[in-house]
Design a protein around this motif. Sequence first.
Motif, PDB file in Angstrom:
ATOM      1  N   THR A   3       7.636  20.062  -6.213  1.00 27.44           N
ATOM      2  CA  THR A   3       7.405  19.223  -7.392  1.00 27.44           C
ATOM      3  C   THR A   3       5.950  19.318  -7.820  1.00 27.44           C
ATOM      4  OG1 THR A   3       9.149  17.693  -6.727  1.00 27.44           O
ATOM      5  CG2 THR A   3       7.504  16.848  -8.278  1.00 27.44           C
ATOM      6  N   VAL A   4       5.752  19.528  -9.108  1.00 26.29           N
ATOM      7  CA  VAL A   4       4.393  19.527  -9.687  1.00 26.29           C
ATOM      8  C   VAL A   4       4.421  18.627 -10.927  1.00 26.29           C
ATOM      9  CG1 VAL A   4       3.891  21.882  -8.892  1.00 26.29           C
ATOM     10  CG2 VAL A   4       4.866  21.541 -11.175  1.00 26.29           C
ATOM     11  N   GLY A   5       3.231  18.328 -11.459  1.00 22.66           N
ATOM     12  CA  GLY A   5       3.155  17.630 -12.743  1.00 22.66           C
ATOM     13  C   GLY A   5       3.390  16.134 -12.659  1.00 22.66           C
ATOM     14  N   LEU A   6       2.577  15.450 -11.826  1.00 21.22           N
ATOM     15  CA  LEU A   6       2.689  13.986 -11.763  1.00 21.22           C
ATOM     16  C   LEU A   6       1.507  13.350 -12.489  1.00 21.22           C
ATOM     17  CD1 LEU A   6       3.807  13.648  -8.046  1.00 21.22           C
ATOM     18  CD2 LEU A   6       5.194  13.094 -10.048  1.00 21.22           C
ATOM     19  N   LYS A   7       1.784  12.226 -13.126  1.00 22.14           N
ATOM     20  CA  LYS A   7       0.713  11.489 -13.799  1.00 22.14           C
ATOM     21  C   LYS A   7      -0.351  11.083 -12.777  1.00 22.14           C
ATOM     22  CE  LYS A   7       3.390   9.412 -17.579  1.00 22.14           C
ATOM     23  NZ  LYS A   7       2.559   9.660 -18.777  1.00 22.14           N
ATOM     24  N   ASP A   8      -1.562  10.968 -13.237  1.00 24.36           N
ATOM     25  CA  ASP A   8      -2.686  10.666 -12.338  1.00 24.36           C
ATOM     26  C   ASP A   8      -2.451   9.391 -11.517  1.00 24.36           C
ATOM     27  OD1 ASP A   8      -5.591  10.830 -11.523  1.00 24.36           O
ATOM     28  OD2 ASP A   8      -5.527   8.877 -12.508  1.00 24.36           O
ATOM     29  N   PHE A   9      -1.870   8.385 -12.159  1.00 26.58           N
ATOM     30  CA  PHE A   9      -1.718   7.095 -11.459  1.00 26.58           C
ATOM     31  C   PHE A   9      -0.418   7.015 -10.648  1.00 26.58           C
ATOM     32  CE2 PHE A   9      -0.173   6.607 -15.793  1.00 26.58           C
ATOM     33  CZ  PHE A   9       1.095   6.087 -15.598  1.00 26.58           C
ATOM     34  N   ILE A  10       0.401   8.065 -10.693  1.00 26.61           N
ATOM     35  CA  ILE A  10       1.579   8.095  -9.822  1.00 26.61           C
ATOM     36  C   ILE A  10       1.126   8.712  -8.507  1.00 26.61           C
ATOM     37  CG2 ILE A  10       3.910   9.045  -9.500  1.00 26.61           C
ATOM     38  CD1 ILE A  10       3.742   6.827 -11.600  1.00 26.61           C
ATOM     39  N   ARG A  11       0.911   7.851  -7.528  1.00 26.36           N
ATOM     40  CA  ARG A  11       0.238   8.282  -6.299  1.00 26.36           C
ATOM     41  C   ARG A  11       1.010   7.875  -5.060  1.00 26.36           C
ATOM     42  NH1 ARG A  11      -6.121   6.771  -7.382  1.00 26.36           N
ATOM     43  NH2 ARG A  11      -6.386   8.082  -9.229  1.00 26.36           N
ATOM     44  N   ASN A  12       0.935   8.721  -4.057  1.00 23.82           N
ATOM     45  CA  ASN A  12       1.478   8.414  -2.750  1.00 23.82           C
ATOM     46  C   ASN A  12       0.404   7.657  -1.981  1.00 23.82           C
ATOM     47  OD1 ASN A  12       2.700   8.535  -0.190  1.00 23.82           O
ATOM     48  ND2 ASN A  12       1.699  10.498   0.208  1.00 23.82           N
ATOM     49  N   ARG A  13       0.663   6.415  -1.647  1.00 23.38           N
ATOM     50  CA  ARG A  13      -0.306   5.570  -0.937  1.00 23.38           C
ATOM     51  C   ARG A  13      -1.674   5.592  -1.610  1.00 23.38           C
ATOM     52  NH1 ARG A  13      -0.951   7.641   4.478  1.00 23.38           N
ATOM     53  NH2 ARG A  13      -2.249   5.831   4.821  1.00 23.38           N
ATOM     54  N   ASN A  14      -1.657   5.550  -2.902  1.00 23.25           N
ATOM     55  CA  ASN A  14      -2.881   5.503  -3.709  1.00 23.25           C
ATOM     56  C   ASN A  14      -3.777   6.726  -3.510  1.00 23.25           C
ATOM     57  OD1 ASN A  14      -4.446   4.233  -5.675  1.00 23.25           O
ATOM     58  ND2 ASN A  14      -5.845   3.423  -4.123  1.00 23.25           N
ATOM     59  N   LYS A  46     -10.897   4.494   0.960  1.00 27.99           N
ATOM     60  CA  LYS A  46     -11.039   3.480   2.017  1.00 27.99           C
ATOM     61  C   LYS A  46     -11.565   2.167   1.446  1.00 27.99           C
ATOM     62  CE  LYS A  46     -11.684   6.145   6.256  1.00 27.99           C
ATOM     63  NZ  LYS A  46     -12.644   6.585   7.271  1.00 27.99           N
ATOM     64  N   ALA A  47     -12.525   2.277   0.536  1.00 28.43           N
ATOM     65  CA  ALA A  47     -13.088   1.050  -0.058  1.00 28.43           C
ATOM     66  C   ALA A  47     -11.997   0.301  -0.824  1.00 28.43           C
ATOM     67  CB  ALA A  47     -14.254   1.408  -0.969  1.00 28.43           C
ATOM     68  N   GLY A  79       0.806  -1.209   0.000  1.00 28.93           N
ATOM     69  CA  GLY A  79       0.000   0.000   0.000  1.00 28.93           C
ATOM     70  C   GLY A  79       0.844   1.266   0.000  1.00 28.93           C
ATOM     71  N   ALA A  80       2.085   1.149   0.409  1.00 31.60           N
ATOM     72  CA  ALA A  80       2.947   2.313   0.541  1.00 31.60           C
ATOM     73  C   ALA A  80       3.688   2.580  -0.768  1.00 31.60           C
ATOM     74  CB  ALA A  80       3.958   2.056   1.662  1.00 31.60           C
ATOM     75  N   PRO A  81       4.287   3.762  -0.886  1.00 31.65           N
ATOM     76  CA  PRO A  81       5.006   4.073  -2.119  1.00 31.65           C
ATOM     77  C   PRO A  81       6.376   3.419  -2.133  1.00 31.65           C
ATOM     78  CG  PRO A  81       5.154   5.922  -0.622  1.00 31.65           C
ATOM     79  CD  PRO A  81       4.335   4.876   0.064  1.00 31.65           C
ATOM     80  N   ALA A  82       6.404   2.118  -1.990  1.00 29.89           N
ATOM     81  CA  ALA A  82       7.687   1.428  -1.894  1.00 29.89           C
ATOM     82  C   ALA A  82       8.202   1.078  -3.283  1.00 29.89           C
ATOM     83  CB  ALA A  82       7.532   0.169  -1.068  1.00 29.89           C
ATOM     84  N   SER A  83       9.432   0.683  -3.314  1.00 32.04           N
ATOM     85  CA  SER A  83      10.066   0.360  -4.584  1.00 32.04           C
ATOM     86  C   SER A  83      10.047  -1.129  -4.877  1.00 32.04           C
ATOM     87  CB  SER A  83      11.513   0.849  -4.566  1.00 32.04           C
ATOM     88  OG  SER A  83      11.542   2.200  -4.232  1.00 32.04           O
ATOM     89  N   PRO A 135       3.049   1.802  13.562  1.00 30.47           N
ATOM     90  CA  PRO A 135       1.588   1.868  13.504  1.00 30.47           C
ATOM     91  C   PRO A 135       1.159   2.212  12.078  1.00 30.47           C
ATOM     92  CG  PRO A 135       2.481   3.846  14.531  1.00 30.47           C
ATOM     93  CD  PRO A 135       3.651   2.952  14.230  1.00 30.47           C
ATOM     94  N   PRO A 136      -0.024   1.793  11.673  1.00 33.46           N
ATOM     95  CA  PRO A 136      -0.441   2.132  10.309  1.00 33.46           C
ATOM     96  C   PRO A 136      -0.535   3.650  10.154  1.00 33.46           C
ATOM     97  CG  PRO A 136      -2.174   0.948  11.513  1.00 33.46           C
ATOM     98  CD  PRO A 136      -0.993   1.035  12.425  1.00 33.46           C
ATOM     99  N   PRO A 137      -0.086   4.192   9.024  1.00 37.68           N
ATOM    100  CA  PRO A 137      -0.158   5.647   8.838  1.00 37.68           C
ATOM    101  C   PRO A 137      -1.617   6.099   8.781  1.00 37.68           C
ATOM    102  CG  PRO A 137       0.533   4.546   6.807  1.00 37.68           C
ATOM    103  CD  PRO A 137       0.458   3.488   7.857  1.00 37.68           C
ATOM    104  N   ALA A 138      -1.835   7.356   9.154  1.00 38.97           N
ATOM    105  CA  ALA A 138      -3.206   7.903   9.130  1.00 38.97           C
ATOM    106  C   ALA A 138      -3.719   7.956   7.693  1.00 38.97           C
ATOM    107  CB  ALA A 138      -3.194   9.298   9.739  1.00 38.97           C
ATOM    108  N   ASP A 139      -5.018   7.881   7.540  1.00 42.80           N
ATOM    109  CA  ASP A 139      -5.613   8.025   6.210  1.00 42.80           C
ATOM    110  C   ASP A 139      -5.263   9.405   5.656  1.00 42.80           C
ATOM    111  OD1 ASP A 139      -6.741   5.594   6.723  1.00 42.80           O
ATOM    112  OD2 ASP A 139      -8.775   6.371   7.086  1.00 42.80           O
ATOM    113  N   PRO A 140      -5.080   9.511   4.356  1.00 42.41           N
ATOM    114  CA  PRO A 140      -4.840  10.858   3.791  1.00 42.41           C
ATOM    115  C   PRO A 140      -6.099  11.721   3.987  1.00 42.41           C
ATOM    116  CG  PRO A 140      -5.121   9.212   2.042  1.00 42.41           C
ATOM    117  CD  PRO A 140      -5.063   8.461   3.334  1.00 42.41           C
ATOM    118  N   PRO A 141      -5.910  13.033   4.232  1.00 46.78           N
ATOM    119  CA  PRO A 141      -7.076  13.897   4.508  1.00 46.78           C
ATOM    120  C   PRO A 141      -7.829  14.265   3.225  1.00 46.78           C
ATOM    121  CG  PRO A 141      -5.063  15.179   4.611  1.00 46.78           C
ATOM    122  CD  PRO A 141      -4.633  13.758   4.360  1.00 46.78           C
TER     123      PRO A 141
END
Lengths: 137, 259
Positions: free
Chosen positions: B175-186, B82-83, A22-26, B66-72
């Motif tokens: 940094t700006v200009g990332l493709k839609d599917f390049i995501r941090n923790r989805n 979440k789904a 789930g994380a942005p891992a490599s 611990p699991p990271p918090a959900d993105p706001p």
Amino acid sequence: MGISIFRGLRGVALAAVALVVGAPASAHHSFAMFDNEHQVKITGTVAEFQWTNPHIYIAINGGKAGEAAQKWTIEGASPGILNRVGWKFNMIKPGDKVVMIVAPMRSGGNSALLKEITLPSGKVMNNGGFAGPALIH
Amino acid sequence: MIRLALLASSVLALAATASSPASASQADAKKGPTMGPAYFTGTWEDPMPREILRPELGVLPERAGPPPADPPLKPEALAEWKAAARKNAEMLAKGEVPITPNALCQPPGFPGMMGPVFPIEVLQTPNQITITQEAFSQTRRIYLNEKQIAFEDAEPTYYGHSVGHWEGNVLYVNTVGLKDFIRNRNTPHSDQMSIDEKITVAPEKVTIEFTQTDPVYLTRPFSWKVEWAKRHDYKMNEFVCENNKIEVDPATGLQRLSE
């Protein structure tokens, strides 16, 4: 003592693999498709050794004790990781007799994730930390 | 003010080079005076590579944490996120691994490439910092002392368009200009999303504090942190995704390892 610690950590390792996905891992892909709880020991002759990214592969003709020899495809970690745990690109050659402890695909078939390999010299090599330890011997 | 300071330090560095080439070149090796106030060219890695080296340890509990918090995210996007996370966790628990771009040899892009588990190499040149990641041979370029381009001019890419400047031993990057599917923790994002990095450079340690901002998807910016430890003797390995036996199972659409 060691064994109980390892058993305790196994759950942590599995949970962390899920997090890594789930994380942005490599990492290249999740190992959840392999059945870590039902590891098997297979013995055979190396048909092919592919030292490539994103994973190395060892193809053998062999199988579990008492079973007819078949082709097995075994996945290892990446060359970069394996170099660090003491592997070498030319460490395994076609014709080598090897013993491997592997976690097979949950969906069946003769593909598996390597846990540990015993080389013809008797030297035992692991598959890096993320593959997890051999749980049988 | 900052520009003046940078200019002054460049002038001083040039003066030092002119007056004593030999000693200046020794200084270059240590500090890289023309490259910026802090020198972190070299190889770095997550501080806990024990997971890579010792399978009996598994992934260390302190790494898992611990699991990271959900993105706001705003409510609708959060419900979808979440789904998707729940479905992914349920599938993995059953050993069903959905196909991912990574599994098909696509690189993770930014910011994923800045994290573990493979080593990272930093190269400093006068107007640019280049960061390469061993996994998938990923490369990003940070242009120094340039103005960031407008969102509408930022072509969506895997690593985005990054500009940076030094303040003491801290490199600030946007940094700006990332493709839609390049995501941090989805985390879904719009074309107005930006990621700021505060990169603090110490002799043996680099700390990167990321902050993601997006007026379209997020209720507020959110932050996370990555640390690197210096690896003095490590030489980066080539990584070409050459022989990938991970494939899509036509019956299930899930990942499988070909035989």
